[in-house]
Scaffold this active site. Sequence first.
Site, short mmCIF file in Angstrom:
data_model
loop_
_atom_site.label_atom_id
_atom_site.label_comp_id
_atom_site.label_asym_id
_atom_site.label_seq_id
_atom_site.Cartn_x
_atom_site.Cartn_y
_atom_site.Cartn_z
N ARG A 255 4.14 2.31 -3.52
CA ARG A 255 3.19 1.80 -4.53
C ARG A 255 2.15 0.85 -3.91
O ARG A 255 1.00 0.82 -4.34
CB ARG A 255 4.00 1.09 -5.63
N ILE B 103 -3.73 -0.40 -12.38
CA ILE B 103 -2.60 0.47 -12.05
C ILE B 103 -1.50 0.02 -13.02
O ILE B 103 -1.25 -1.18 -13.17
CB ILE B 103 -2.16 0.33 -10.57
N SER B 104 -0.88 0.97 -13.72
CA SER B 104 0.08 0.61 -14.77
C SER B 104 1.33 -0.04 -14.18
O SER B 104 1.67 0.17 -13.01
CB SER B 104 0.48 1.85 -15.55
N GLN B 105 2.01 -0.81 -15.03
CA GLN B 105 3.29 -1.44 -14.69
C GLN B 105 4.29 -0.35 -14.26
O GLN B 105 4.32 0.73 -14.87
CB GLN B 105 3.74 -2.13 -15.98
#
Length: 219
Positions: A39, A65-67
Amino acid sequence: MEKESLKYQRLREEMLRQQIEARGITDPRVLAAMRKVPRHVFVSEALRDQSYGDFPLPIGEQQTISQPYIVAEMTQALELTEEDRVLEIGTGSGYQAAILAEIAYRVYTIERIRSLYLQARKLFDEMRLFNIVTRYGDGTKGWEEESPFDAIIVTAGAPGLPSALLSQLSVGGRLVVPVGNQHAQDLIRITKDKRGVHQTNLGGCRFVKLVGEQGWKEF
Ligand code: SAM
């Protein structure tokens, strides 16, 4: 360099245990993908050490960027197999597409902001993720030429269900989309079978706006 990658591997394991498994994600394919995909590579260098935290992060152009947990939850809700062709609306950093690409046969991903599209495309090349196909444009209209899709994921908040996406979903297909106002949405899961369309609400979420012909209008 060795030490660096070991550090991120440890952070990734911790993320899996504390955020993903602890909150009930059980699909082994989703867990394996989240364990494998680095990530930190999808954020700027200054944010790398925070990239395994339990929150979204900025990626430029006022986007995020999503959790990690929401990425896992949406991916699990798609019930992917290795034969599936998946459409993603909102490439952003490219992280969600990379997770999908670990599980599915091919991922088609559309981004409307050119700099993000170019950056993600470059990253996919560098990471040799050759089963991801990218497109620059308005994803609310879907990707007609490549339809129907076994699964569709929208990673930006829509004011309503984009009808083009629903019509590009195959019979037996699954669609996950955040629907609501500009501040809060519900994560909606839609399945299509011969009898019609079925909808379930997976709960509250918060995404940046889906902007386009079948999304929010830009001012
Ligand atoms: N999936 C991304 C990731 O893994 O980093 C996160 C996506 S971010 C929360 C939402 C993205 O959707 C933004 O990059 C935004 O520009 C994009 N977007 C918004 N409306 C769009 C549209 N109509 N078509 C394609 N992309 C869109």
